[in-house]
Design a protein around this motif. Structure first.
Motif, short mmCIF file in Angstrom:
data_model
loop_
_atom_site.label_atom_id
_atom_site.label_comp_id
_atom_site.label_asym_id
_atom_site.label_seq_id
_atom_site.Cartn_x
_atom_site.Cartn_y
_atom_site.Cartn_z
N THR A 260 50.18 38.42 43.93
CA THR A 260 51.23 37.91 44.80
C THR A 260 52.48 38.73 44.57
O THR A 260 52.83 39.03 43.42
N ILE A 291 50.40 31.56 43.57
CA ILE A 291 50.91 31.32 44.92
C ILE A 291 52.42 31.12 44.81
O ILE A 291 52.91 30.50 43.86
N SER A 410 49.85 23.48 46.46
CA SER A 410 48.47 23.02 46.52
C SER A 410 47.96 23.01 47.96
O SER A 410 46.84 23.44 48.25
N THR A 412 49.08 24.81 50.42
CA THR A 412 48.94 26.20 50.87
C THR A 412 47.61 26.78 50.42
O THR A 412 46.90 27.43 51.18
N LEU A 413 47.26 26.51 49.15
CA LEU A 413 45.98 26.99 48.64
C LEU A 413 44.81 26.37 49.39
O LEU A 413 43.83 27.04 49.71
N LYS A 414 44.93 25.07 49.69
CA LYS A 414 43.84 24.40 50.40
C LYS A 414 43.59 25.03 51.76
O LYS A 414 42.47 25.07 52.25
N TYR A 416 43.68 28.08 52.44
CA TYR A 416 42.87 29.28 52.25
C TYR A 416 41.56 28.99 51.53
O TYR A 416 40.77 29.90 51.31
N LEU A 417 41.33 27.74 51.15
CA LEU A 417 40.12 27.40 50.41
C LEU A 417 39.26 26.37 51.13
O LEU A 417 38.31 25.86 50.56
N VAL A 432 41.08 23.96 43.43
CA VAL A 432 41.88 24.29 42.25
C VAL A 432 42.02 23.05 41.39
O VAL A 432 42.04 21.92 41.88
N ALA A 453 47.40 28.85 39.57
CA ALA A 453 46.37 27.83 39.81
C ALA A 453 45.04 28.32 39.25
O ALA A 453 44.75 29.51 39.25
#
Length: 465
Positions: A260, A291, A410, A412-414, A416-417, A432, A453
């Motif tokens: 990042t 992130i 969290s 934001t990560l979701k 992409y996941l 995560v 994460a």
């Protein structure tokens, strides 16, 4: 003498008031914002699952493209009294069963049979041409070697639509004894042809490398604050191919840098020609990623001001209240503007280093002290605010919760996941297990916190798309 005593008394009272408190507004110099233009990088080494899946239905479609028309030809009649040509008559049907591929190949066979007798050196032969229809059964074990799915195909028996026979003197004479040896010679060649067709169908290297090339390109995930993310695959690991649930899965693992960056595009780049494929008995899956969480100075100031609401900071008979809070950066440190009223009135400035309290999940200002001009002005009124308990209590309240930012990170990560599809045929899924703020960067517009994460992530590639 009386006048002199009055003047002394007046001066003493004035001194006491000056020492104890004042309603006069104190003017202090405001530290101007100043931000570093350095690029901030946060690189994590991670292992990702990389299952490559091919549906049996897609395999069937691709194999039928590579295996077509005339597939076998024997033009020599000597030796076995038989000439033979074999065509694929219809589509090969492929299914999976008990970890193997099972196939049925419909065949059209043309044979020219020579029959007769040889006695006393004389020969009497005749020939007949036959068109036969049947289906041959095949079974394949699947493995993965050198980027390709390989098969070891075994040929089963042939189910004839009609038993091979010829008519002699009005009678049907079976010629299976002639056909079966020829078919036995044909079987190994057919097995190799099927294996070659599947190998051409299932060369997954270009699909995997193309997918990794696309998802490795740097992406600006927050254009407003110039936050970028990039991935650099380093090594691939594989151990086996699995045939189950109507699909073929190659279990792979990938070691990669996940980076990042703030203020500029990441410098890492992916060269697909240098990616190494290694065999491994056990595939690691430790996943770590950073992130960037963003909060504006204004929003952080509002959260911090909530700590001062309704509070009076007292030292003996003197007291102040904080009426407003503002934040910005200067030379890598945080400037906190506090509007005060009470025994001292005016705007005063603290400086410190932004830090994270993992127990309370709060950002706070560490190494807090008054900016020099503010400190000098306050010292004119004594040490009670510049060095005393009030400063200590001000420090304690120069903090704000980052729960919302952690939740934003969290979420934001979701994004992409959760079945994220950066390119057709490639999907990212995972979860995560922990979020922890790490590096804090002050930019002209916001406070950016790198949140690390951990968890598990899989990048699935459909090799036939």
């Amino acid at each position: 003498m009386k006048l002199f005593l009055q003047l002394v008394a007046f001066a003493a009272i004035a001194f006491i008031f000056a020492a104890c408190g004042t309603t006069k507004k104190i003017e202090t110099l405001k530290p101007e914002p100043n931000y570093s233009t350095d690029i901030v990088y946060d690189k994590q080494t991670s292992y990702l699952n990389l299952p490559v899946e091919v549906s049996v239905a897609d395999l069937q479609t691709q194999t039928n493209k590579y295996l077509n028309g005339l597939i076998y030809e024997d033009n020599q009649i000597e030796g076995d009294n038989l000439m033979m040509k074999v065509w694929k008559q219809a589509l090969i049907a492929i299914n999976e069963n008990a970890g193997k591929l099972e196939m049925v190949l419909p065949l059209k066979i043309w044979v020219k049979v020579r029959y007769g007798i040889e006695k006393f050196g004389l020969s009497a032969y005749d020939t007949r041409e036959l068109n036969l229809n049947g289906s041959i059964k095949l079974s394949s074990l699947v493995a993965f070697r050198n980027w390709k799915l390989t098969t070891n195909t075994q040929i089963g028996g042939i189910d004839w639509a009609e038993s091979p026979s010829i008519t002699i003197a009005g009678k049907n004479v079976p010629i299976t004894y002639l056909i079966n040896p020829a078919v036995a010679l044909f079987k190994p060649k057919l097995g190799k042809m099927v294996d070659d067709a599947i190998a051409q169908s299932l060369d997954i290297k270009p699909f995997v490398l193309s997918a990794l090339d696309k998802i490795s390109k740097p992406q600006e995930i927050n254009p407003t604050y110039h936050v970028w993310f990039a991935m650099k695959p380093l090594e691939l690991y594989t151990n086996q191919a699995i045939v189950a649930n109507k699909k073929i899965s190659v279990v792979m693992g990938m070691k990669a840098y996940l980076e990042t960056a703030v203020n500029a595009k990441p410098t890492i780049s992916f060269d697909k020609n240098k990616l190494v494929l290694l065999a491994a008995d056990k595939l690691p899956d430790d996943f770590n990623v950073s992130i960037a969480s963003v909060i504006t100075y204004d929003n952080a100031a509002v959260l911090m001001q909530q700590n001062f609401e309704g509070k009076k900071f007292e030292s003996g008979s003197r007291s102040i209240t904080v009426t407003k809070t503002a934040l910005w950066g200067k030379d890598g440190k945080m400037i906190v503007e506090l509007g005060m009223k009470g025994s001292v009135n005016g705007n005063f400035y603290l400086t410190g280093v932004p830090a994270y309290d993992s127990t309370k999940k709060e950002m706070y200002i560490d190494q807090v002290q008054f900016v020099l001009d503010s400190k000098n002005k306050l010292l004119q009124f004594g040490d009670w605010i510049a060095h005393g308990t009030i400063l200590k209590r001000l420090k304690e309240n120069c903090r704000y919760s980052v729960n919302e930012q952690l939740n934003q990170g969290s979420n934001t990560l979701k994004t992409y996941l959760s079945n994220y599809e950066p390119t057709k045929g490639v999907k990212v899924n995972g979860y995560v297990t922990g979020l922890s703020p790490k590096n804090i960067t002050l930019t002209p517009n916001a406070i950016i916190t790198m949140i690390t994460a951990s968890g598990k992530v899989a990048v699935s590639v459909d090799g036939m798309k």
